[in-house]
Design a protein around this motif. Structure first.
Motif, PDB file in Angstrom:
ATOM      1  N   UNK A  89     141.873 -27.587  31.080  1.00 29.02           N
ATOM      2  CA  UNK A  89     141.861 -26.796  32.316  1.00 29.02           C
ATOM      3  C   UNK A  89     141.124 -27.550  33.416  1.00 29.02           C
ATOM      4  N   UNK A  90     140.049 -28.232  33.038  1.00 26.55           N
ATOM      5  CA  UNK A  90     139.265 -29.016  34.003  1.00 26.55           C
ATOM      6  C   UNK A  90     140.098 -30.149  34.577  1.00 26.55           C
ATOM      7  N   UNK A  91     140.825 -30.837  33.720  1.00 26.71           N
ATOM      8  CA  UNK A  91     141.652 -31.975  34.165  1.00 26.71           C
ATOM      9  C   UNK A  91     142.771 -31.488  35.095  1.00 26.71           C
ATOM     10  N   UNK A  92     143.430 -30.390  34.668  1.00 23.88           N
ATOM     11  CA  UNK A  92     144.524 -29.849  35.496  1.00 23.88           C
ATOM     12  C   UNK A  92     143.990 -29.382  36.844  1.00 23.88           C
ATOM     13  N   UNK A  93     142.842 -28.662  36.789  1.00 25.66           N
ATOM     14  CA  UNK A  93     142.211 -28.181  38.028  1.00 25.66           C
ATOM     15  C   UNK A  93     141.871 -29.333  38.955  1.00 25.66           C
ATOM     16  N   UNK A  94     141.317 -30.372  38.379  1.00 27.07           N
ATOM     17  CA  UNK A  94     140.936 -31.559  39.154  1.00 27.07           C
ATOM     18  C   UNK A  94     142.153 -32.210  39.797  1.00 27.07           C
ATOM     19  N   UNK A  95     143.228 -32.248  39.013  1.00 24.10           N
ATOM     20  CA  UNK A  95     144.460 -32.870  39.524  1.00 24.10           C
ATOM     21  C   UNK A  95     145.022 -32.073  40.712  1.00 24.10           C
ATOM     22  N   UNK A  96     145.022 -30.727  40.553  1.00 24.99           N
ATOM     23  CA  UNK A  96     145.522 -29.861  41.631  1.00 24.99           C
ATOM     24  C   UNK A  96     144.663 -30.049  42.886  1.00 24.99           C
ATOM     25  N   UNK A  97     143.366 -30.070  42.668  1.00 26.73           N
ATOM     26  CA  UNK A  97     142.447 -30.256  43.809  1.00 26.73           C
ATOM     27  C   UNK A  97     142.722 -31.578  44.509  1.00 26.73           C
ATOM     28  N   UNK A  98     142.938 -32.610  43.701  1.00 20.90           N
ATOM     29  CA  UNK A  98     143.193 -33.947  44.253  1.00 20.90           C
ATOM     30  C   UNK A  98     144.504 -33.942  45.057  1.00 20.90           C
ATOM     31  N   UNK A  99     145.533 -33.278  44.509  1.00 18.82           N
ATOM     32  CA  UNK A  99     146.832 -33.203  45.189  1.00 18.82           C
ATOM     33  C   UNK A  99     146.689 -32.512  46.544  1.00 18.82           C
ATOM     34  N   UNK A 100     145.972 -31.386  46.528  1.00 16.12           N
ATOM     35  CA  UNK A 100     145.819 -30.612  47.767  1.00 16.12           C
ATOM     36  C   UNK A 100     145.012 -31.386  48.803  1.00 16.12           C
ATOM     37  N   UNK A 101     143.985 -32.057  48.348  1.00 16.76           N
ATOM     38  CA  UNK A 101     143.125 -32.770  49.301  1.00 16.76           C
ATOM     39  C   UNK A 101     143.838 -33.986  49.910  1.00 16.76           C
ATOM     40  N   UNK A 102     144.884 -34.495  49.248  1.00 22.55           N
ATOM     41  CA  UNK A 102     145.580 -35.681  49.780  1.00 22.55           C
ATOM     42  C   UNK A 102     146.822 -35.301  50.592  1.00 22.55           C
ATOM     43  N   UNK A 103     147.080 -33.990  50.748  1.00 17.84           N
ATOM     44  CA  UNK A 103     148.236 -33.568  51.573  1.00 17.84           C
ATOM     45  C   UNK A 103     148.010 -34.000  53.028  1.00 17.84           C
ATOM     46  N   UNK A 104     149.057 -34.294  53.779  1.00 14.64           N
ATOM     47  CA  UNK A 104     148.878 -34.689  55.180  1.00 14.64           C
ATOM     48  C   UNK A 104     148.296 -33.546  55.999  1.00 14.64           C
ATOM     49  N   UNK A 105     147.566 -33.898  56.998  1.00 11.28           N
ATOM     50  CA  UNK A 105     146.950 -32.894  57.860  1.00 11.28           C
ATOM     51  C   UNK A 105     148.037 -32.154  58.653  1.00 11.28           C
ATOM     52  N   UNK A 106     148.046 -30.804  58.577  1.00 11.10           N
ATOM     53  CA  UNK A 106     149.090 -29.981  59.211  1.00 11.10           C
ATOM     54  C   UNK A 106     149.095 -30.184  60.731  1.00 11.10           C
ATOM     55  N   UNK A 107     147.906 -30.256  61.301  1.00 10.12           N
ATOM     56  CA  UNK A 107     147.815 -30.409  62.772  1.00 10.12           C
ATOM     57  C   UNK A 107     148.491 -31.711  63.243  1.00 10.12           C
ATOM     58  N   UNK A 108     148.322 -32.723  62.446  1.00 15.12           N
ATOM     59  CA  UNK A 108     148.947 -34.004  62.800  1.00 15.12           C
ATOM     60  C   UNK A 108     150.470 -33.904  62.681  1.00 15.12           C
ATOM     61  N   UNK A 109     150.924 -33.125  61.696  1.00 20.13           N
ATOM     62  CA  UNK A 109     152.384 -32.977  61.508  1.00 20.13           C
ATOM     63  C   UNK A 109     153.047 -32.313  62.717  1.00 20.13           C
ATOM     64  N   UNK A 110     152.286 -31.411  63.355  1.00 20.98           N
ATOM     65  CA  UNK A 110     152.832 -30.682  64.503  1.00 20.98           C
ATOM     66  C   UNK A 110     153.229 -31.640  65.636  1.00 20.98           C
ATOM     67  N   UNK A 111     152.479 -32.691  65.789  1.00 22.95           N
ATOM     68  CA  UNK A 111     152.777 -33.633  66.883  1.00 22.95           C
ATOM     69  C   UNK A 111     153.633 -34.817  66.404  1.00 22.95           C
TER      70      UNK A 111
END
Lengths: 249, 183
Positions: free
Chosen positions: B152-174
């Motif tokens: 569960x820790x590994x999966x949680x860590x992976x999800x957190x890592x995925x979310x933190x590396x998503x592109x910034x939404x504000x930048x996508x708008x422009x």
């Protein structure tokens, strides 16, 4: 008997007690059959000791083939009446010759003592004041005494005065004994106080006791004051419970 | 995995009160009224907690405590004696001052036993995990809950890592890919 103990001035007293016991029990049905008998706590208002009284009964029960276990009178009432409160609380058994007090914590008799005043003292003192015999006063007390009704004559006034006196002495002694011991555990919850014994049976006794307890500070807080389910049999019931438990071992 | 308590009190009533209070919580405990009986009990089994009532004890006799194996000790003492005891070898022990408070003693015992139980569980789980790993039966052993927690820790860590590396939404708008391609 005198003041709740075997009367040392009666030559035949021990023999009479033996005969009374013989009329109730047969010999033990098996070797070392457990039997519990009730003994009063050590009197704090008199130099009298319960050792002689206890030993005489113990010796006689042994001669009948039993394995006798003495149970403090107050503790017996605790075992009978305080099962719902983990056998924790205060018990006062007001009998003829004595008042027995027991403070029990989880069935451990932390404080036990007695005072040599009881119903007989009330009968005697009222008899003296009213010019009647103690036996007659006792009859009146057991049949028609109601402490909730204002007294109309000397005979009715006496019990009011001497019940107050008995309760005053009892509570003062409780305060003194409870306050001077280092065995008293600190308890966060309030505890029940159970009144038992024949002398608590007249109507209004509980109210009188509650009034006497009003301005009293004990090291433990009292949640409520109750009268034993069957005040005359509570001691016997508790002793029986104890004997049944000991018999299992 | 039961835990045990030894109570030493030369005062029978105080000892019984502590014993019964602890028994209420179904904690295995034994009452000793003499040093020899404490020693006998310790030989049978090293307790997790020792409760030592100094009431009615001679000071010289307290040396006996030092002979006991290393367990957590709760010492009941008069407030004026506690400062003296803290200047001796007993300074690492827990002190409960008078007046006698069985409910407080119980709360101390419970807290100590809970922490001991956690330690014991962690140690045993770890040893089982290691022994299972060495025999190659990792997923078959009883340490499955520990494995699940790790997973569960590994999966949680992976999800957190995925979310933190998503592109910034504000930048996508422009972000204008068509216009950018024209350049």
């Amino acid at each position: 008997m005198a003041s709740g103990l075997l009367n040392p001035n009666e030559d035949e007293g021990i023999e009479v007690i033996k005969q009374i016991i013989n009329s109730v029990f047969n010999r033990a049905q098996k070797i070392d059959e457990v039997i519990c008998f009730c003994v009063p706590g050590e009197p704090v208002d008199n130099s009298a000791s319960t050792v002689f009284h206890e030993s005489v009964i113990k010796m006689h029960l042994k001669s009948l083939g039993y394995s006798p276990i003495p149970v403090n009178e107050g503790l017996a009432v605790v075992l009978s009446e305080l099962a719902g409160n983990n056998f924790t609380g205060i018990v006062i058994s007001i009998g003829g010759g004595m008042c027995n007090v027991c403070f029990s914590y989880l069935s451990v008799p932390v404080i036990t003592f007695s005072i040599q005043k009881g119903g007989d003292y009330i009968d005697l003192m009222v008899g003296k004041a009213a010019g009647e015999s103690a036996t007659k006063i006792k009859m009146i007390k057991e049949v028609e005494l109601d402490l909730t009704i204002a007294p109309r004559n000397k005979v009715e006034t006496g019990p009011h005065i001497f019940y107050d006196d008995l309760f005053f002495t009892l509570i003062q002694t409780m305060q003194k004994v409870f306050g001077s011991t280092d065995k008293m555990p600190r308890i966060s919850s309030d505890l029940p106080l159970v009144l038992s014994g024949g002398s608590i049976m007249p109507n209004g006794c509980k109210t009188k006791f509650e009034q006497a307890m009003k301005d009293v500070n004990l090291p433990v807080k009292i949640s409520d004051i109750v009268i034993a389910e069957k005040p005359l049999y509570a001691t016997a019931k508790g002793s029986l419970k104890m004997a049944m438990e000991e018999g299992k071992m | 995995m039961s835990l045990s308590v030894i109570i030493y009190s030369p005062d029978n009533i105080r000892g019984k009160i502590i014993l019964k209070t602890i028994h209420l919580e179904k904690i295995e405990s034994v009452l000793c009224s003499s040093y020899s009986s404490v020693e006998d009990e310790v030989k049978k089994r090293v307790p997790d907690v020792t409760i030592f009532d100094t009431k009615n004890n001679f000071w010289g006799e307290l040396d006996f405590l030092k002979k006991l194996p290393q367990t957590t000790r709760i010492i009941l003492a008069e407030p004026q004696d506690i400062s003296f005891l803290k200047n001796t070898d007993l300074r690492n022990d827990l002190f409960t001052p008078e007046p006698f408070h069985p409910e407080f003693i119980l709360s101390l015992v419970k807290a100590i036993l809970e922490s001991r139980l956690k330690k014991k569980y962690f140690k045993s789980s770890l040893s089982r995990l290691l022994s299972a790993a060495s025999t190659g039966r990792l997923l078959l052993v009883k340490s499955f809950p520990v494995f699940l927690i790790l997973l569960a820790g590994v999966i949680g860590g992976y999800i957190y890592w995925c979310l933190s590396t998503l592109p910034n939404i504000e930048r996508l708008e422009v972000y204008r890919p068509y216009e950018a391609s024209k350049l």
